[in-house]
Design an enzyme around this catalytic site. Structure first.
Site, PDB file in Angstrom:
ATOM      1  N   GLY A  17       0.780  -1.228   0.000  1.00  0.00           N
ATOM      2  CA  GLY A  17       0.000   0.000   0.000  1.00  0.00           C
ATOM      3  C   GLY A  17       0.814   1.282   0.000  1.00  0.00           C
ATOM      4  O   GLY A  17       1.802   1.431  -0.733  1.00  0.00           O
ATOM      5  N   TYR A 148     -11.780   3.666  14.871  1.00  0.00           N
ATOM      6  CA  TYR A 148     -10.729   4.016  13.909  1.00  0.00           C
ATOM      7  C   TYR A 148     -10.495   5.521  13.880  1.00  0.00           C
ATOM      8  O   TYR A 148      -9.341   5.984  13.941  1.00  0.00           O
ATOM      9  CB  TYR A 148     -11.120   3.515  12.520  1.00  0.00           C
ATOM     10  CG  TYR A 148     -10.090   3.818  11.453  1.00  0.00           C
ATOM     11  CD1 TYR A 148      -8.946   3.043  11.331  1.00  0.00           C
ATOM     12  CD2 TYR A 148     -10.267   4.886  10.574  1.00  0.00           C
ATOM     13  CE1 TYR A 148      -7.994   3.326  10.363  1.00  0.00           C
ATOM     14  CE2 TYR A 148      -9.329   5.171   9.601  1.00  0.00           C
ATOM     15  CZ  TYR A 148      -8.191   4.388   9.499  1.00  0.00           C
ATOM     16  OH  TYR A 148      -7.247   4.681   8.539  1.00  0.00           O
TER      17      TYR A 148
END
Length: 246
Positions: A17, A148
């Protein structure tokens, strides 16, 4: 251009990523790069592909962080760039949230990032650059994202305080906050091809520029913040989300 020639850079979570793309960009700009990750095989493959050093370390484990800092100090001495990129996803409605998910996300995204910075401070050169990978969700209020989003909001608070604490050593600390980026995370989320297309379409509808970002977009921003041209930038969060947070 080799704007980072002679610099030693560490990237946590660098085997895929955004971390992988940033390692590639750093290498192209002349830096000596060290990537870390939890999975040995993935780290070894990425390191070989990139032509960089790969070390296995779990950012969710304090003893692993301390061992990593000691290993890098012994092998490389002090470093010039620290990109604290490793992170995990996880979410639920507040009412149904579990301690397991809460601890999993916070241990990596908040506690792990915090102690990575803490344990690496002694081996940062004067004038070094530290960049946290945050998220545009840190300043948004989406349902099911409380855990998150909180972990990333906490990173932004750490970043600003660290910028003040480390300013006497001319060490700059910043954060980049991407919106939706085209990485393998979505593909690994268990969606069918049709479901994945639907999710991406829904995401793009939330972005004024009408497309998702690329890992390279974030990598180039992190690289810029790590160059001497950014020597007057510290304590700042940089949104890179196509206007999604507007």
């Amino acid at each position: 251009m080799e704007n980072l020639k002679g610099k030693i850079a560490v990237i946590t979570g660098g085997n895929s990523g955004i971390g992988y793309a940033t390692a590639k960009e750093f290498k192209a700009q002349g830096a000596d790069v060290i990537i870390t990750g939890r999975r040995q095989q993935a780290v070894e493959i990425a390191a070989q592909e990139l032509g960089v050093t790969g070390l296995v370390a779990d950012q969710g484990n304090l003893s692993a962080i301390e061992k990593l800092a000691t290993t890098i100090k012994d092998k490389f001495g002090k470093i010039d760039i620290l990109f604290i990129n490793a992170g995990v996803l996880g979410g639920a409605e507040i009412e149904t949230a579990t301690e397991e998910v809460f601890d999993y996300v916070m241990d990596v995204n908040f506690k792990g990032a915090y102690f990575t910075l803490s344990r690496f401070i002694p081996i940062l050169h004067e004038g070094a650059s530290v960049v946290f990978l945050s998220s545009n969700t840190a300043s948004m209020n989406g349902a099911n994202s409380s855990i998150y989003s909180s972990s990333k909001a906490a990173l932004n608070a750490i970043m600003k305080i660290a910028a003040v604490e480390l300013a006497p050593r001319k060490i700059r600390v910043n954060a980049v906050s991407p919106g939706p980026i085209e990485t393998e995370i979505l593909s690994k989320a268990g969606y069918s091809d049709e479901e994945l297309a639907g999710v991406k379409s829904w995401i793009i509808d939330q972005i004024p520029l009408r497309h998702m970002g690329k890992a390279d977009d974030v990598a180039k921003l992190v690289a810029h913040l790590s160059q001497t041209e950014a020597s007057f930038i510290t304590g700042s969060e940089f949104l890179i989300d196509g206007g999604m947070s507007l």
